[in-house]
Design a protein around this motif. Structure first.
Motif, short mmCIF file in Angstrom:
data_model
loop_
_atom_site.label_atom_id
_atom_site.label_comp_id
_atom_site.label_asym_id
_atom_site.label_seq_id
_atom_site.Cartn_x
_atom_site.Cartn_y
_atom_site.Cartn_z
N GLY A 125 0.79 -1.23 0.00
CA GLY A 125 0.00 0.00 0.00
C GLY A 125 0.82 1.27 0.00
N THR A 126 2.16 1.18 0.06
CA THR A 126 2.99 2.38 0.06
C THR A 126 3.03 2.97 -1.34
OG1 THR A 126 4.33 1.50 1.83
CG2 THR A 126 5.27 3.29 0.54
N MET A 127 2.88 4.30 -1.40
CA MET A 127 2.82 4.96 -2.70
C MET A 127 4.22 5.29 -3.22
SD MET A 127 -0.36 5.06 -3.31
CE MET A 127 -0.33 6.15 -4.72
N LEU A 128 4.45 4.97 -4.46
CA LEU A 128 5.66 5.45 -5.12
C LEU A 128 5.47 6.87 -5.62
CD1 LEU A 128 6.85 2.39 -7.24
CD2 LEU A 128 7.90 3.33 -5.20
N GLY A 129 4.25 7.25 -5.91
CA GLY A 129 4.00 8.57 -6.46
C GLY A 129 4.21 8.59 -7.96
N PRO A 130 3.78 9.65 -8.63
CA PRO A 130 3.89 9.72 -10.10
C PRO A 130 5.30 10.05 -10.56
CG PRO A 130 2.90 11.72 -9.25
CD PRO A 130 3.08 10.82 -8.06
N TRP A 131 6.28 9.21 -10.20
CA TRP A 131 7.66 9.53 -10.51
C TRP A 131 7.95 9.45 -12.00
CZ3 TRP A 131 11.10 6.10 -12.78
CH2 TRP A 131 10.70 4.77 -12.85
N ARG A 132 7.21 8.65 -12.74
CA ARG A 132 7.46 8.52 -14.18
C ARG A 132 7.15 9.82 -14.93
NH1 ARG A 132 4.97 3.80 -12.56
NH2 ARG A 132 6.20 1.88 -12.79
N GLU A 133 6.24 10.62 -14.38
CA GLU A 133 5.87 11.88 -15.04
C GLU A 133 6.61 13.08 -14.47
OE1 GLU A 133 3.45 9.75 -13.79
OE2 GLU A 133 3.27 8.80 -15.76
N ALA A 134 7.42 12.89 -13.42
CA ALA A 134 8.09 14.01 -12.76
C ALA A 134 9.38 14.38 -13.47
CB ALA A 134 8.37 13.66 -11.30
N ASP A 135 9.83 15.62 -13.22
CA ASP A 135 11.12 16.09 -13.71
C ASP A 135 12.19 16.04 -12.63
OD1 ASP A 135 10.14 16.87 -16.34
OD2 ASP A 135 9.11 18.51 -15.29
N VAL A 136 11.79 16.23 -11.39
CA VAL A 136 12.71 16.26 -10.26
C VAL A 136 11.98 15.69 -9.06
CG1 VAL A 136 12.02 18.63 -9.65
CG2 VAL A 136 14.24 17.76 -8.91
N ALA A 137 12.74 15.12 -8.12
CA ALA A 137 12.14 14.48 -6.95
C ALA A 137 12.94 14.83 -5.70
CB ALA A 137 12.08 12.96 -7.12
N ILE A 138 12.23 15.11 -4.61
CA ILE A 138 12.82 15.32 -3.29
C ILE A 138 12.03 14.47 -2.30
CG2 ILE A 138 13.31 16.97 -1.44
CD1 ILE A 138 13.57 19.15 -3.51
N VAL A 139 12.63 13.37 -1.87
CA VAL A 139 11.94 12.44 -0.97
C VAL A 139 12.94 11.88 0.03
CG1 VAL A 139 10.18 11.77 -2.67
CG2 VAL A 139 12.31 10.49 -2.53
N PRO A 140 12.48 11.37 1.16
CA PRO A 140 13.38 10.71 2.12
C PRO A 140 14.04 9.48 1.51
CG PRO A 140 11.29 11.27 3.17
CD PRO A 140 11.10 11.50 1.70
N LEU A 141 15.26 9.22 1.91
CA LEU A 141 15.99 8.06 1.38
C LEU A 141 15.35 6.75 1.82
CD1 LEU A 141 19.73 9.13 1.85
CD2 LEU A 141 18.25 9.42 -0.14
N SER A 142 14.58 6.77 2.89
CA SER A 142 13.95 5.55 3.38
C SER A 142 12.70 5.18 2.59
CB SER A 142 13.57 5.72 4.86
OG SER A 142 12.68 6.81 5.03
N TYR A 143 12.21 6.08 1.74
CA TYR A 143 11.01 5.79 0.97
C TYR A 143 11.33 4.81 -0.17
CZ TYR A 143 7.80 9.08 3.15
OH TYR A 143 6.96 9.72 4.03
N PRO A 144 10.42 3.91 -0.49
CA PRO A 144 10.67 2.94 -1.57
C PRO A 144 11.01 3.59 -2.90
CG PRO A 144 8.78 2.27 -0.27
CD PRO A 144 9.14 3.64 0.20
N VAL A 145 10.40 4.75 -3.18
CA VAL A 145 10.65 5.38 -4.47
C VAL A 145 12.09 5.84 -4.61
CG1 VAL A 145 10.03 7.73 -3.81
CG2 VAL A 145 9.65 6.98 -6.16
#
Length: 229
Positions: A162-182
């Motif tokens: 149930g953990t969300m990866l988020g719409p990373w395929r459509e993103a240009d840049v990402a800022i997320v915690p290193l512990s997140y699956p994405v």
């Protein structure tokens, strides 16, 4: 004389509330357990029937009000000193302090001509949307029950069910915690490059990472900015 039926109902009510607290937020259990004690505590508050008691109570409440005013005045001054200007968009706050180093680095090394799509978490999205006006931040809190739109981005294997990866395929840049699956996905995704890491500290309970799509980064990075980390 105590009614056994009332005691049984009260005990069942308390057990249900405690179980709910344990399932939701562990710290909430203290609040729930304290609820039945509020009534007896209020019944022991002395009634201000005499002028002396009334004046004492009014004085205590007035002193507390003055302390709150003084505290908020000092806090307001501290916040205004850190708010910055229109050109230096900073803002105090726990989430702002945690993510500000990556926002400042990105703001200093990239100038997108059009609004860039920024993948981030719910906690940092509102600040980054204000701090980086040329970036359209995703602020999606659908992390428990993904709907038909979010389902393709959700992990299904344990322990991240149930953990969300988020719409990373459509993103240009990402800022997320290193512990997140994405984060692990971005580290190995074709066409993405890691740029910066904000390590864990007293003001940052979890390390954060900054990634960018390679083609986008090469088109927006300023002179002197590294092509990739």
């Amino acid at each position: 004389r105590l009614d056994r039926r009332a005691l049984a109902v009260g005990a069942a009510w308390l057990v249900g509330l405690v179980a709910f607290a344990l399932a939701e937020k562990g710290i909430t259990i203290w609040w729930l357990v304290s609820l039945p004690l509020i009534g007896p505590a209020l019944s022991h508050i002395p009634d201000p029937r005499t002028p002396a008691r009334a004046r004492t109570r009014a004085g205590i409440l007035g002193a507390l009000a003055l302390l709150l005013v003084a505290e908020h005045t000092l806090l307001g001054r501290s916040m205004r000193a850190r708010e910055g200007t229109v050109d230096t968009r900073t803002l105090p706050g726990p989430w702002a302090v945690a993510v500000e180093p990556l926002a400042a680095w990105l703001d200093a090394h990239a100038r997108p001509a059009h609004r860039a799509r920024l993948l981030t978490t719910f906690s940092y999205g509102s600040y980054l949307a204000w701090r980086l006006p040329m970036y359209s931040a995703s602020i999606d809190s659908r992390t428990i029950f993904p709907d038909s739109v979010a389902e393709p981005e959700a992990l299904v294997q344990r322990p991240f069910a149930g953990t969300m990866l988020g719409p990373w395929r459509e993103a240009d840049v990402a800022i997320v915690p290193l512990s997140y699956p994405v984060a692990a996905v971005l580290d190995t995704a074709t066409g993405w490059v890691p740029l910066q890491v904000a390590p864990r500290s007293a003001e940052r309970p979890q390390a954060l990472g900054l990634w960018a799509r390679r083609a986008w980064w090469d088109s927006v990075r300023l002179g002197g900015a590294p092509p990739h980390r």
